[in-house]
Design an enzyme around this catalytic site. Structure first.
Site, PDB file in Angstrom:
ATOM      1  N   ARG A 273      -0.913   3.730  45.579  1.00  0.00           N
ATOM      2  CA  ARG A 273      -1.955   4.042  45.189  1.00  0.00           C
ATOM      3  C   ARG A 273      -2.702   3.675  43.837  1.00  0.00           C
ATOM      4  O   ARG A 273      -2.594   3.649  42.985  1.00  0.00           O
ATOM      5  CB  ARG A 273      -1.173   4.994  44.526  1.00  0.00           C
ATOM      6  CG  ARG A 273      -1.207   6.437  44.123  1.00  0.00           C
ATOM      7  CD  ARG A 273      -0.627   7.306  43.316  1.00  0.00           C
ATOM      8  NE  ARG A 273      -1.035   6.992  41.828  1.00  0.00           N
ATOM      9  CZ  ARG A 273       0.445   6.520  40.764  1.00  0.00           C
ATOM     10  NH1 ARG A 273       1.412   7.048  40.993  1.00  0.00           N
ATOM     11  NH2 ARG A 273      -0.012   6.306  39.349  1.00  0.00           N
ATOM     12  N   HIS A 277      -1.750   9.533  39.896  1.00  0.00           N
ATOM     13  CA  HIS A 277      -0.878  10.189  40.394  1.00  0.00           C
ATOM     14  C   HIS A 277      -1.751  11.709  40.818  1.00  0.00           C
ATOM     15  O   HIS A 277      -1.765  12.224  41.741  1.00  0.00           O
ATOM     16  CB  HIS A 277       0.744  10.633  39.830  1.00  0.00           C
ATOM     17  CG  HIS A 277       1.099  11.728  40.581  1.00  0.00           C
ATOM     18  ND1 HIS A 277       2.015  11.557  41.776  1.00  0.00           N
ATOM     19  CD2 HIS A 277       1.558  12.826  39.819  1.00  0.00           C
ATOM     20  CE1 HIS A 277       2.568  12.583  41.941  1.00  0.00           C
ATOM     21  NE2 HIS A 277       1.991  13.447  41.079  1.00  0.00           N
ATOM     22  N   TYR A 286       2.145   2.920  32.216  1.00  0.00           N
ATOM     23  CA  TYR A 286       2.876   2.259  32.984  1.00  0.00           C
ATOM     24  C   TYR A 286       2.388   1.416  33.968  1.00  0.00           C
ATOM     25  O   TYR A 286       3.232   0.654  34.426  1.00  0.00           O
ATOM     26  CB  TYR A 286       3.662   3.795  33.313  1.00  0.00           C
ATOM     27  CG  TYR A 286       3.055   4.710  34.773  1.00  0.00           C
ATOM     28  CD1 TYR A 286       2.476   4.010  36.065  1.00  0.00           C
ATOM     29  CD2 TYR A 286       2.626   5.783  33.979  1.00  0.00           C
ATOM     30  CE1 TYR A 286       1.731   4.793  37.042  1.00  0.00           C
ATOM     31  CE2 TYR A 286       1.775   6.522  35.298  1.00  0.00           C
ATOM     32  CZ  TYR A 286       1.502   5.529  36.419  1.00  0.00           C
ATOM     33  OH  TYR A 286       0.392   7.079  37.259  1.00  0.00           O
TER      34      TYR A 286
HETATM   35  C1  TPP Z   1      11.815  18.847  43.392  1.00  0.00           C
HETATM   36  C2  TPP Z   1      10.622  17.789  42.821  1.00  0.00           C
HETATM   37  N1  TPP Z   1      10.439  17.304  41.733  1.00  0.00           N
HETATM   38  C3  TPP Z   1       9.957  16.780  40.840  1.00  0.00           C
HETATM   39  C4  TPP Z   1       8.872  16.963  41.431  1.00  0.00           C
HETATM   40  C5  TPP Z   1       7.146  16.428  40.104  1.00  0.00           C
HETATM   41  N2  TPP Z   1       7.238  15.683  40.885  1.00  0.00           N
HETATM   42  C6  TPP Z   1       5.299  15.766  42.006  1.00  0.00           C
HETATM   43  S1  TPP Z   1       4.978  14.389  42.869  1.00  0.00           S
HETATM   44  C7  TPP Z   1       6.529  13.087  42.293  1.00  0.00           C
HETATM   45  C8  TPP Z   1       6.319  11.847  42.302  1.00  0.00           C
HETATM   46  C9  TPP Z   1       6.626  11.921  43.881  1.00  0.00           C
HETATM   47  O1  TPP Z   1       6.365  10.276  44.511  1.00  0.00           O
HETATM   48  P1  TPP Z   1       6.356   9.641  46.104  1.00  0.00           P
HETATM   49  O2  TPP Z   1       7.073  10.682  47.087  1.00  0.00           O
HETATM   50  O3  TPP Z   1       6.796   8.801  45.269  1.00  0.00           O
HETATM   51  O4  TPP Z   1       5.024  10.254  46.262  1.00  0.00           O
HETATM   52  P2  TPP Z   1       3.598  10.346  45.847  1.00  0.00           P
HETATM   53  O5  TPP Z   1       3.228  11.300  44.651  1.00  0.00           O
HETATM   54  O6  TPP Z   1       3.762   8.441  45.594  1.00  0.00           O
HETATM   55  O7  TPP Z   1       2.353  10.277  47.090  1.00  0.00           O
HETATM   56  C10 TPP Z   1       7.770  13.757  41.031  1.00  0.00           C
HETATM   57  C11 TPP Z   1       8.066  13.683  40.722  1.00  0.00           C
HETATM   58  C12 TPP Z   1       8.041  17.936  42.194  1.00  0.00           C
HETATM   59  N3  TPP Z   1       7.041  18.099  43.205  1.00  0.00           N
HETATM   60  N4  TPP Z   1       9.333  18.294  42.621  1.00  0.00           N
END
Ligand code: TPP
Ligand code: MG
Lengths: 379, 326
Positions: A273, A277, A286
């Site tokens: 990425r 985020h 971080y």
């Molecule tokens: C059930 C849930 N918990 C927490 C979140 C908050 N949240 C949004 S994106 C994210 C991280 C997701 O990481 P990843 O699966 O690696 O996908 P990326 O964003 O890196 O594409 C979090 C914790 C959420 N959307 N849904």
């Protein structure tokens, strides 16, 4: 099927892959090196015409241009938030272009590049981030499901949809997108169990961009993610997610296997990425800038560009025309976003149920009457 | 006396710090609460000072956070779980409702569950889906859980410490859109009890009840009403379960009118329970039915419509007018 068996072939690691924060990459499927050199892989071959290669480049470049414009629009207050795909263009375009017209994709909230390949109007995606819509596009017509923000939930939907395809004897498959962080969710693990048990025609496409917001992949898994698939009883493969050709080949093979009744495959697209985020995030808290610098050397677009120019498949005129097209696209997205009308307040009542309830009819009338009371007061 | 001006967010941060200093068994768990300090920075700096075994960045799995909190609580720890946003508590809902809430009763008190579940809740921040929910009624409806909602910096500072020290599981609701609101916190004061409502503005004509983010809205409405010669009494409920309604009954017996305000949809929201209880206790004093102001019975709308969805000063005043019109 042999194309899906794990390979022990050692390919050149991408530059920086030996850095302490990255695991070694012996199993990485790659067809285009970061320097833009076309390499062969014993299990994955890819027949692409020069025209298709130029199209892939165009997809990558336009999707990035859209993303850059969206980030700018957010900064200017025109979007509430934006989840950038910067750095993940090849993973998304490669996966999206592997889909057949009747295959169904189940995205997270970051798959703008897949949306692009499905013909979803970028403005429909923008409408979500501008806060004028909770859905955005027609998932039935586009074969691109609505974005799913609740991490992992869509992997079960993709599996169930695949089970439906299977029952109908349809020769199609589904592609479930998820992030590295999502692999920790119980629902994602349930999806993989169901997919395996019912041999559902689904492929799980995990973009391991190394982070779940601030949390590095090491917090989610002690083993490379693709190796988890073995525990569920289906093949797992790690592909260079910044190599659009390898992603295309690996995803095509997984979808073909699914359509042929061989059940699921787990694809780990190893990527990064490049941005925050979302626009609300501050990655300086971080991660180190040096990490970003290393990954810049593996840029997905630069490597295809290098390949196209070096092999004479595209010339400066082609690249200039794609740039110009990108600027037009960005201008259209900007204009369309700024012109996007706010929804009518009454819309919130209109599609809650297939069969409207008397209580909501009443609340809707109350809402209209209440707001009518302010008319002429400049409200 | 040492009084500081703090935001609600900073007050929570300092309260957490104090709780961790006071009790080595306090463990913070959640997504992105370490280096990042949480998406709202409520745990900012705590991992640096207390270490990553006391401020734990968990894998991305809410059922895991709450389920392991149960086990840790059985070992005498006091887990403080951060749920990143209200809409993401549902993967943990099973653990909260079927396990956390029942274990004390099933074990006849042998297994206390001193777990705090911190949830930034409510709308008004222009967010995408699942970031603006008000799920309090689900928890208040579950026996075995306690539910509080803070609205001011001092309540945030003291409330989080009181919740952590409390022996029962508490869903601790933080009004996310008010995280940046400032107020005076006297860290040497004796705090009000956690499970007590509070009259925050005296008045004679209508009693207005609110909690969390709507307390400020209710106070704004009272201010506007005062300019038109109407005197509203505003009560910050502070605790949603158990409810502390004695001050409410006293107030309604004087005013004869009551309006309950929350962001959550009105149907089967806290207002419904309060209306029933006020009607039972104050029937002969009531000049008007208890009125509820809240969200509509629709999914939370896209952010461009949230101002029309959420109760605001005008909708509170509208209800006040209707109450006075009976
Ligand atoms: C059930 C849930 N918990 C927490 C979140 C908050 N949240 C949004 S994106 C994210 C991280 C997701 O990481 P990843 O699966 O690696 O996908 P990326 O964003 O890196 O594409 C979090 C914790 C959420 N959307 N849904
Ligand atoms: Mg990720």
């Amino acid at each position: 099927m042999s194309t899906l068996s794990q390979t022990t072939e050692v390919v050149d690691p991408v530059p920086g892959a030996g850095a302490p924060h990255l695991p070694g990459q012996p199993d990485l499927v790659q067809l285009l090196t970061p320097e833009g050199e076309r390499v062969e892989h014993p299990d994955y071959s890819l027949d692409v015409s020069d025209e298709e290669l130029r199209q892939l480049y165009r997809d990558l470049a336009l999707v990035r241009r859209w993303d850059v414009e969206a980030t700018a629009l957010q900064r200017q207050g025109e979007l509430g938030i934006w989840a950038s795909l910067l750095g993940q263009e090849a993973a998304q375009v490669g996966a999206g272009r592997a889909l057949a017209a009747d295959d169904m994709a189940f995205p997270t909230y970051r798959e703008h590049g897949v949306a692009w390949t499905r013909g979803v109007d970028p403005l429909h995606v923008m409408s979500l981030f501008r806060g004028v819509d909770q859905g955005g596009w027609d998932p039935v017509a586009t074969h691109f499901n609505l974005y799913t923000v609740v991490i992992g939930a869509q992997t079960l939907h993709a599996t169930g949809y695949a089970m439906g395809l299977q029952r109908d004897g349809a020769e199609s498959a589904t592609l479930a997108f998820l992030g590295d962080g999502a692999t920790s969710q119980g629902e994602v693990n349930e999806a993989m169990i169901w997919a395996a048990t019912f041999s559902a025609p689904v492929a799980f496409f995990c973009q391991n961009n190394q982070y779940a917001i601030s949390v590095p992949i090491e917090r989610q898994s002690r083993v490379p993610l693709y190796q988890r698939a073995a525990g569920f009883g289906f093949p797992g493969v790690r592909v260079d997610g910044n190599d659009v050709l390898a992603v295309l080949a690996v995803t095509r093979a997984a979808l073909a296997a699914a359509r042929e009744g061989q059940g699921p495959t787990f694809i780990e697209a190893f990527t990064y990425r490049m941005g925050a985020h979302t626009t609300s995030d501050d990655p300086t808290r971080y991660r180190l800038a040096s990490e970003l610098e290393e990954w810049k050397l593996r840029d997905p677009i630069a490597r295809l560009k290098a390949h196209l120019s070096r092999s004479g498949i595209a010339d400066a005129g082609f690249f200039a025309s794609v740039d110009a097209e990108g600027d037009e696209l960005a201008a259209r997205i900007r204009r369309g976003t700024l012109e996007m009308a706010d929804p009518a307040g009454t819309e919130i009542f209109d599609h809650v149920y297939a069969e409207q309830t008397p209580e909501l009819v009443r609340q809707r009338e109350e809402f209209v009457a209440y707001h009518a009371g302010f008319e002429g007061e400049g409200h | 006396m040492s009084t500081e001006t703090l935001t609600i967010g900073k007050a929570l941060n300092l309260g957490l710090r104090k709780a961790m200093e006071d009790d080595a068994k306090v463990v913070l768990m959640g997504e992105d609460i370490g280096k990042l300090g949480g998406v709202f920075r409520i745990t900012d700096g705590l991992q640096k000072d207390f270490g990553d075994d006391r401020v734990v960045d968990t894998p991305l799995a809410e059922a895991g956070i709450l389920g392991t909190a149960v086990g840790l609580a059985m070992r005498g720890y006091r887990p403080v779980c951060e749920i990143q946003f209200d809409g993401f508590v549902f993967p943990a809902y099973n653990q909260i409702v079927t396990q956390v809430a029942k274990i004390h009763a099933r074990s006849r008190g042998r297994l206390p569950m001193p777990i705090v579940i911190r949830i930034p809740f409510g709308g008004g921040i222009g967010a995408v889906e699942h970031h603006s929910e008000s799920p309090e009624a689900y928890f208040a409806h579950t026996a075995g859980l306690k539910v509080v909602a803070v609205s001011t910096p001092p309540d945030a500072y003291w409330g989080i410490q009181q919740a952590i020290a409390h022996p029962d599981p508490i869903v601790f609701l933080e009004p996310k859109r008010r995280y940046w609101e400032k107020g005076q916190v006297d860290v040497d004061a004796t705090p009000d009890p956690l499970f007590a409502s509070r009259v925050v503005r005296g008045g004679d004509d209508v009693t207005v009840l609110a909690y969390g983010p709507m307390v400020k809205t209710a106070l704004q409405a009272a201010q506007a009403a005062a300019e038109e010669g109407r005197s509203l009494e505003v009560i910050d409920l502070r605790t949603v379960s158990p409810l502390d309604l004695a001050p409410v009954f006293d107030s309604v017996r004087r005013t004869g009118r009551c309006v309950v305000v929350h962001e959550a949809p009105v149907t089967l929201g806290l207002g419904s329970e309060i209306a029933a209880r006020v009607t039972e206790e104050c029937f002969h004093s009531l000049e008007a039915p208890v009125l509820r102001v809240g969200g509509y019975d629709t999914p939370y709308p896209p952010s461009k419509l949230e101002e029309e969805y959420l109760p605001d000063l005008d909708r509170v005043l509208d209800a006040v007018d209707r109450s006075l019109g009976f």
